[in-house]
Scaffold this active site. Structure first.
Site, PDB file in Angstrom:
ATOM      1  N   ASP A 251      -5.318 -48.734 -25.148  1.00  0.00           N
ATOM      2  CA  ASP A 251      -3.985 -48.683 -24.550  1.00  0.00           C
ATOM      3  C   ASP A 251      -3.039 -48.042 -25.560  1.00  0.00           C
ATOM      4  OD1 ASP A 251      -1.992 -48.991 -22.704  1.00  0.00           O
ATOM      5  OD2 ASP A 251      -2.030 -51.165 -22.666  1.00  0.00           O
ATOM      6  N   ARG A 307       3.636 -39.731 -25.061  1.00  0.00           N
ATOM      7  CA  ARG A 307       4.385 -40.938 -25.406  1.00  0.00           C
ATOM      8  C   ARG A 307       4.626 -41.036 -26.912  1.00  0.00           C
ATOM      9  NH1 ARG A 307       1.862 -45.719 -21.498  1.00  0.00           N
ATOM     10  NH2 ARG A 307       2.204 -44.621 -19.513  1.00  0.00           N
TER      11      ARG A 307
END
Length: 433
Positions: A251, A307
């Site tokens: 993640d 990100r």
């Protein structure tokens, strides 16, 4: 008390901003009671961040194994504590220190082959997985989570000793805790053995993983400094494809969610990963308004697909960071401008190969504003805002330069060229001067 400790430590922190690799003498310096400088980003606001600097001698621990780390964390207690990590600690170990692999966690008859057969979209359809194999996956995932998730409580400093302190396979989680420092650690490969198939995600479905290498959730006053976070030897790009989607195992490297606030991330290295840093996890989390105030400075993002960061709601100061996209690597964007975000980006340097254009560096979803100045792209000054607005895909709205706030808590902001040089030499674990 926190402010007194903060002032007392300023003299010892003057050299930190130089970002110069440590020599043998400075590596032997005890950094465990260092506190955040008075102007060093959002985590310096409202009393500052001291971590476990007030710990008494009985709550200063040197840990060399998973079992010792668990005992030192004390279930996330609020007692001031300093935890020094020595050498490599493997989270995937049993109580006797024996390494555990994915087969050791599997239970209830779970196997990947059976799972893929049970939920193949051609036969299962688009419903959420349920039934025996999904129940077995959940039980197996819980078994792994019990070993690799570590709860960090308030008033805690976790610091690596020397240049070789490693937490491998671990997910450090700061949940609803105030006043935490994490420094000088190599955090690597928070590997999920049991990803979940989500048929309705992104139109084609996708695999969902469980572990952020470092997760701040409802956390306040957190200083993350001189860490290295990566997938290390298990990059998701090398994982197989199932149901026409990459079988993700990781993640985020550092996610900041759930109303976290007053965070400074400095002189750290994020590498070899897809989704590096999420600040604000949902457009519907309106309780995040007025929170998610984060400073990112003098960090390196290398071989990161996206990100770096993606922001919702927060007032985020992004300055003097270094972004490197290697040849032949996948890349989507760096700065993600999402719902009600206020990114103030100053003097950041990007280096990328020919398939990456300036317009690729910024992507927006429901965002309205981006303040940027002093950006370098392959050594040349560029205006990210103007180029984004001129070349956006049409699905993204034009952004304005007014993000509604101006940073006041920060040290000297160098030119992007100087920062690029200093961050290359000084960011990451083992490099505290």
């Amino acid at each position: 008390m926190r402010r007194i400790l903060q002032v007392a430590a300023v003299t010892g922190l003057l050299g930190l901003a130089l970002g110069v690799p440590a020599d043998a003498d400075s590596r032997s310096r005890d950094i465990s009671r260092d506190t955040l400088a008075a102007d060093d980003g959002w985590a310096a606001a409202d009393g500052g961040t001291t971590g476990g600097a007030a710990a008494d001698d009985a709550h200063v621990f040197t840990v060399t194994s998973r079992a010792e780390l668990v005992r030192a964390l004390d279930g996330g207690s609020a007692t001031p504590k300093i935890i020094k990590v020595a050498g490599t600690i493997d989270a995937n170990t049993d109580d006797d220190g024996r390494h555990l692999d994915c087969d050791d966690y599997a239970t209830g008859g779970y196997t990947l082959k059976k799972y893929l057969t049970a939920y193949d979209p051609r036969t299962w359809g688009s419903a959420r997985p349920s039934g025996a194999q999904e129940e077995a996956r959940q039980a197996s995932a819980a078994a792994q989570a019990s070993r690799v998730e570590f709860l960090v409580g308030p008033n805690t400093t976790i610091v690596g000793l020397g240049s070789g302190a490693v937490l491998k396979g671990a997910s450090l989680q700061v949940k609803n805790a105030d006043n935490v420092i994490v420094r000088n650690l190599d955090l690597r490969d928070a590997y999920d053995c049991f990803p979940l198939w989500q048929p309705n995600t992104g139109g084609l479905g996708d695999w969902k993983t469980s572990y952020d290498t470092l997760w701040l959730n409802g956390a306040t006053h957190v200083w993350v400094d001189h860490i290295t976070a990566s997938d290390q030897d298990h990059p998701d790009a090398k994982e197989p494809t199932y149901f026409a989607r990459n079988y993700l195992r990781h993640d985020g490297l550092l996610d900041i969610t759930g109303g976290s606030d007053l965070v400074t991330v400095s002189w750290s290295r994020f590498a070899d990963h897809d989704k590096a840093m999420l600040i604000g996890n949902s457009d519907s989390a309106t309780g995040d308004r007025g929170k998610l105030r984060v400073t990112l400075h003098h960090n390196e993002f290398e071989s990161v697909v996206q990100r770096a960061p993606r922001v919702r709601f927060g007032q985020v100061h992004v300055y003097n960071n270094r972004y490197v996209v290697p040849e032949d690597s996948e890349y989507r964007y760096s700065l993600g401008v999402s719902t009600e975000s206020g990114i103030h980006a100053e003097n950041n340097a990007f280096t990328a190969p020919g398939h990456v254009e300036v317009a690729d560096l910024v992507k927006s979803w429901n965002g309205t504003a981006l303040h940027q100045t002093g950006t370098l792209f392959n050594g040349f000054p560029v205006d990210l805002l103007a180029i984004h607005n001129a070349y956006n895909s049409g699905s993204e709205r034009d952004l304005t330069a007014d993000v509604g706030w101006t940073p006041s808590l920060h040290g000297k902001i160098d030119s992007a060229r100087r920062a690029d040089h200093d961050v290359e030499r000084g960011a990451g674990a083992g490099r505290i001067p």
